[in-house]
Enzyme design. Structure first.
Site: not given
Length: 207
Positions: A181, A71-72, A155-156
């Site tokens: 991340h 989850d990120s 969101y990159d």
């Protein structure tokens, strides 16, 4: 050895294979589309680690395969750390990347550029017969107001990592893996799995 990634995200599956393969070439990583379908539980945890564990435990219970889940999300300084665990459904519908991205940019419309600090955070959980392993990773940077690039997702396109001028979506996948991340969390997991005595946590309920 087959390992399940509890996701249908093809880009995430490719990323996991790229990162784990050098350290654990014997692993065959499959996704949710490669196993018998099962009802997926809601991501109801309060933290990234909670949600990763929820998904990994469910995958292991349903399939019997060692299961990896992550989850990120994006944490924005000017939004007091939000969207955080709500990143994938910030605009309401889960997984609508364009709507989520636009909402964040709209919310930051009056925020000066020098206050657009942000970070991506990730927790990775691995659940198997011996117990559970949880690792995490973080990538700091800043946001830009216009999306750029097509190599990433989420969101990159509006996130520029510290030390770079390109957005995460403009970086080559191998370059992104080195600093991301998720890359950091997955490499930490690979190191644990390759170790003679991995650090294993007993199964515990997610909060």
């Amino acid at each position: 050895m087959r390992v399940l990634l509890a996701s249908r995200n093809a880009k995430k599956l490719a990323e996991l294979r790229r990162i784990l393969a050098p350290a654990l070439p014997e692993l065959e990583v499959v996704g949710l589309d490669d196993v018998t379908p099962y009802p997926e539980v809601p991501e109801s945890g309060a933290t990234f680690a909670d949600n990763a564990l929820i998904k990994a435990r469910e995958g292991f219970q349903q399939t019997g395969l060692p299961t990896v889940a992550d989850d990120s999300g994006l944490t924005v300084d000017a939004l007091n750390g939000m969207p955080g665990v709500l990143s994938a459904r910030w605009a309401g519908a889960h997984g609508d990347d364009e709507a989520n991205l636009r909402l964040v940019l709209d919310q930051l419309g009056d925020v000066p550029d020098e206050r657009l600090g942000a970070a991506f955070a990730c927790a990775v959980a691995y659940v198997y017969e011996a117990g559970e392993i949880v690792t995490d990773g973080r990538m700091t940077g800043r946001l830009v107001r216009q999306p750029r690039g097509s190599n990433g997702f989420g969101y990159d396109p509006i996130f520029v990592p510290d030390g770079y001028e390109q957005t995460s979506a403009e970086l080559e996948p191998s370059d992104k893996d080195e600093i991301s991340h998720r890359g950091r969390a997955l490499r930490a997991l690979a190191e644990q799995l390759a170790a003679p005595s991995p650090t294993i946590n007993p199964t515990r309920p997610a909060r």
